[in-house]
Enzyme design. Structure first.
Site, mmCIF file in Angstrom:
data_model
loop_
_atom_site.group_PDB
_atom_site.id
_atom_site.type_symbol
_atom_site.label_atom_id
_atom_site.label_comp_id
_atom_site.label_asym_id
_atom_site.label_seq_id
_atom_site.Cartn_x
_atom_site.Cartn_y
_atom_site.Cartn_z
ATOM 1 N N LYS A 232 0.522 -1.308 -0.393
ATOM 2 C CA LYS A 232 -0.025 -0.199 -0.070
ATOM 3 C C LYS A 232 0.906 1.301 0.065
ATOM 4 C CE LYS A 232 -4.176 1.477 -0.364
ATOM 5 N NZ LYS A 232 -5.579 1.283 -1.609
ATOM 6 N N SER A 435 -9.262 -0.924 -4.564
ATOM 7 C CA SER A 435 -9.195 -0.454 -2.509
ATOM 8 C C SER A 435 -10.843 -0.101 -3.085
ATOM 9 C CB SER A 435 -8.055 0.928 -2.929
ATOM 10 O OG SER A 435 -7.637 0.998 -1.570
#
Length: 646
Positions: A232, A435
């Protein structure tokens, strides 16, 4: 209300019979006062202002009325020729949903702001209708003003172009030059024409970005970052001056997959040997030397184009194949907009609907205009579907790299609630559905993607900037008292305490666990298995299907066809669900359908346009502007840094 007027008594006449002597003298009115020069001046000025105001309002009313009449008359569909070529000339970016533009801005604009974007579904509808329309003899593709939009969206259009060719109709692509995306779309044509001084500009895909750590350190800005997920990397540009190895690893993976798809498709369509495009790009200097720098000749020799011609010859060739236009010395072509206006004059009267909701842009909290995904805005669209008894199936088209975790959950839970309607709900992933976009997708009965869709990025982060060092540099310090250890912690002018950092990190970890759990439940897998493929890792649609994050591969049209079969609909109409416009917006937008912008003085527009100099500041202000758009109530986000169409 009663009004009493004063009437002076009649003068007394003692000669009249019966007249009596008055008891008192009749009142005398005072003589009128003489008006002064200033009084006359100000009264005249007031009258003049009133006259000018009334004249101005009347003039504006007449101008608006004229604009309205012109707009209505010009927007009326004009009769099309008996036969013609369909002219496909996309402009700006390819999008699933047009960004909201204030109708008043449209009215005052000299140019058409809508040309900054081309809606893919409109293009696909026009091409598919034209394939069966006997009036349409061929299609001329003019991609020279298209800026891009991603391979997945071009594949949507490409599928329609293949359908057009399968109907036995020819496609010719023409342009002075072809950019990388323009050439990809042009490769679907039967013949590609290039100007004899033109260029095929194919360079490959790259993922490069600015990193701000040193700049932020110099400014004294401290970014407090919290994340769950090894890959991430949304916050990396604020924390580093270069790309991390983890980020480099997974970026290289998906970008190489997309490039392989790009080159393979062109080589297949143009019947070129495998590796031809890479050879063209990697050895462009040597190839150019053999043609003494003639880029058009090189494109012809490498079979990237079929003809290299001048503008005049190009026009003659198109006229020979499509006929001559009645309006001038040009080929007989009808644009997408005019063609759609013609075929939509008689809408399909079907009771059964397949509804399509487009979720495009960043996911943020509250009501948001088109081009962004607002949690409350999406709820209203979903409830429109719920209240419409004619809707028998729903497709949610997601084109988003994510955003607010809270807003994503609000939307997901509303999609789950919509299942009470007992209709199938399919997800269609566009260029990007990662996401927070994937968070929403888990609510669908089935998830469809394209092989080139960018998805995954199942990870969470939080961010909080503080400016205590910046303020200290100019002599400003912060001090005070609080009742607890956390009092005043979340101030921009104070450093973030260790206790507060632990609280935020635990919140981020909790949201990550929630994320992978809901994915595991939706995909019927173990949480541990999802955690291994999550970690913020970005996947292509093709790879996502292999690892179980996606059910099927296909375009939006493929999804609509599949869900109609699932709902057992033999006949239906496709309806894109949109926010209803207010009466004011409807009126102003109707004015912009004509050429209202031409009434605005050009000099005024140029003065406003000169403000574009502010765009030069955009790179420097990007870190702050990105953070400013984040409005999650807890400051926790499921958003993908890398999920941008190359």
């Amino acid at each position: 209300m009663s009004v009493n007027y004063y009437e002076p008594p009649a003068p007394h006449n003692p000669t009249q019979p019966g007249a009596s002597k008055p008891n008192r003298a009749a009142p005398q009115l005072p003589p009128p006062k003489k008006r002064g020069a200033w009084s006359i001046f100000f009264n005249g000025m007031g009258a003049g202002i009133t006259w000018f105001r009334n004249a101005l309002m009347n003039t504006l009313f007449i101008v608006v009325l004229i604009i309205f009449i012109i707009a209505v008359s010009s927007s009326a569909p004009q009769p099309l020729p008996e036969t013609f070529a369909l002219r496909l000339a996309p402009t700006g970016l390819l999008v699933d949903q047009r960004s909201y533009i204030d109708p008043a801005s449209l009215l005052l604009s000299e140019d058409d702001p809508e040309e900054n974007e081309t809606v893919v579904s409109d293009v696909v509808e026009a091409i598919n209708k034209a394939a069966k329309d006997k009036r349409v003899t061929m299609l001329v593709l003019e991609p020279g003003r298209m800026l891009g939009g991603g391979v997945s969206k071009m594949n949507d259009i490409g599928q329609a172009l293949e359908n057009f060719k399968s109907a036995g109709k020819k496609i010719i692509a023409v342009s002075d030059n072809y950019s990388q995306d323009q050439y990809y779309l042009a490769s679907y044509a039967d013949e590609i024409y290039l100007h004899d001084m033109g260029l095929i500009e194919i360079t490959g895909y790259g993922r490069y970005m600015n990193y701000y750590k040193t700049a932020l350190d110099k400014l004294g800005v401290t970014i407090h970052a919290f994340r769950s997920g090894k890959y991430k990397d949304y916050l990396e540009p604020y924390l580093r001056d270069d790309m991390s190895e983890e980020s480099r690893e997974h970026n290289a993976q998906w970008i190489n997959e997309l490039w392989a798809s790009y080159t393979g498709k062109i080589e297949s369509l143009r019947k070129l040997p495998p590796g031809s495009i890479n050879d063209y790009v990697n050895n462009i200097d040597a190839h150019m030397a053999l043609t003494t720098g003639d880029s058009a000749k090189l494109a012809l020799e490498k079979a990237l184009v079929d003809k290299v011609v001048s503008r005049q010859d190009m026009e003659k060739m198109l006229i020979e194949q499509a006929g001559k236009s009645e309006e001038g010395n040009w080929y007989n072509g009808v644009g997408i907009k005019s063609y759609l206006a013609d075929i939509r004059k008689h809408p399909k009267l079907e009771k059964n609907k397949v509804a399509v909701i487009v979720a495009s842009g960043s996911i943020v909290d509250g009501h948001q205009p088109d081009g962004s995904i607002g949690s409350e805005s999406m709820l209203e669209l979903l409830r429109q579907v719920k209240d419409d008894e004619q809707v028998k199936a729903l497709v949610i088209r997601i084109d988003s790299g994510g955003g607010s975790a809270f807003a994503s959950e609000i939307i997901r839970s509303e999609v789950i609630a919509l299942r009470e309607k007992k209709i199938p709900i399919y997800i269609s992933m566009g260029t990007v559905a990662a996401s927070g976009g994937y968070w929403i997708a888990t609510a669908g009965d089935k998830i469809w993607a394209q092989p080139t869709t960018i998805t995954g990025s199942i990870g969470v982060f939080g961010a909080f900037p503080t400016l205590e060092k910046s303020l200290q540099k100019i002599g400003i310090n912060t001090d005070g008292v609080g009742t607890t250890e956390l009092a005043g912690t979340m101030r921009l002018d104070r450093p973030l305490s260790e206790k507060a950092s632990k609280v935020v990190q635990m919140g981020v970890d909790n949201i990550y666990q929630r994320f992978i759990t809901l994915v595991a439940d939706a995909r019927q897998q173990e949480v541990k298995a999802i955690d291994e493929i999550a970690q913020g890792h970005v996947w292509t649609g093709n790879k996502a299907k292999e690892i179980g994050l996606v059910d099927e591969l296909g375009t939006l049209n493929d999804v609509i066809t599949a869900i109609a079969q699932e709902a057992k609909l033999s006949s239906y109409k496709v309806e894109f669900v949109q926010r209803p416009l207010s009466p004011k917006e409807e009126f102003l937008r109707s004015l912009t359908q004509g050429h209202a912008g031409t009434f605005v003085p050009k000099s005024l527009l140029e003065n406003f346009a000169s403000l574009n100099v502010l765009n030069n500041l955009a790179p420097a202000l990007k870190p702050l502007s990105d953070l400013q758009r984040m409005n999650d109530p807890q400051g926790i986000y499921v958003q993908c840094l890398d999920c941008v169409a190359p």
